[in-house]
Design a protein around this motif. Sequence first.
Motif, short mmCIF file in Angstrom:
data_model
loop_
_atom_site.label_atom_id
_atom_site.label_comp_id
_atom_site.label_asym_id
_atom_site.label_seq_id
_atom_site.Cartn_x
_atom_site.Cartn_y
_atom_site.Cartn_z
N ALA A 3 -113.84 40.38 -31.55
CA ALA A 3 -115.55 39.77 -32.21
C ALA A 3 -114.96 39.75 -33.57
O ALA A 3 -114.03 39.64 -33.94
N PRO A 4 -115.56 38.24 -34.27
CA PRO A 4 -115.23 37.88 -35.65
C PRO A 4 -114.05 39.23 -36.31
O PRO A 4 -116.05 40.26 -35.84
N TRP A 6 -116.04 38.43 -39.56
CA TRP A 6 -117.18 38.95 -40.28
C TRP A 6 -118.35 39.12 -39.20
O TRP A 6 -119.60 40.41 -39.91
N ARG A 7 -118.44 39.69 -38.58
CA ARG A 7 -119.52 40.84 -37.72
C ARG A 7 -119.38 41.57 -37.90
O ARG A 7 -119.90 42.96 -38.00
N ILE A 8 -117.85 42.70 -37.63
CA ILE A 8 -117.72 43.50 -37.70
C ILE A 8 -117.93 44.36 -38.76
O ILE A 8 -118.85 45.07 -39.86
N TRP A 9 -117.38 43.42 -40.35
CA TRP A 9 -117.81 43.60 -41.64
C TRP A 9 -119.27 44.07 -42.19
O TRP A 9 -120.04 44.23 -42.81
N LEU A 10 -120.73 42.83 -41.04
CA LEU A 10 -121.65 42.75 -40.90
C LEU A 10 -122.46 43.70 -41.11
O LEU A 10 -123.55 44.71 -40.90
N VAL A 11 -121.64 44.51 -39.66
CA VAL A 11 -122.65 45.49 -38.91
C VAL A 11 -121.90 47.27 -39.52
O VAL A 11 -122.88 48.07 -39.71
N ASN A 44 -126.77 50.62 -34.67
CA ASN A 44 -126.19 49.96 -34.99
C ASN A 44 -124.56 50.70 -35.11
O ASN A 44 -122.95 49.89 -34.84
N THR A 47 -123.10 49.69 -31.20
CA THR A 47 -122.78 48.20 -31.89
C THR A 47 -121.27 48.14 -32.66
O THR A 47 -119.96 47.65 -31.66
N LEU A 51 -118.05 46.84 -30.64
CA LEU A 51 -117.43 45.90 -31.31
C LEU A 51 -115.76 46.41 -31.28
O LEU A 51 -114.70 45.64 -31.59
N THR A 52 -115.75 47.50 -31.86
CA THR A 52 -114.00 47.62 -31.88
C THR A 52 -113.53 48.78 -31.32
O THR A 52 -111.93 48.72 -31.80
#
Length: 56
Positions: A3-4, A6-11, A44, A47, A51-52
């Motif tokens: 995952a990029p 920015w997506r990890i920070w957004l979630v 979330n 999710t 992602l991580t």
Amino acid sequence: MNAPAWRIWLVTALVIGWGILTIRFATKQEWPMALLCVVLLVSNGITLYRLTKNGK
């Protein structure tokens, strides 16, 4: 999953936001909205875990 960042920070921001709203609605005793926020928080959170869990 790769995952990029920015997506990890957004979630992560969404998880924090839903947690804050859950506490806010629970203190006002608005239980339907608090329950909705808990469901979205858990969703979330799952999710974010997916992602991580494998790293980069």
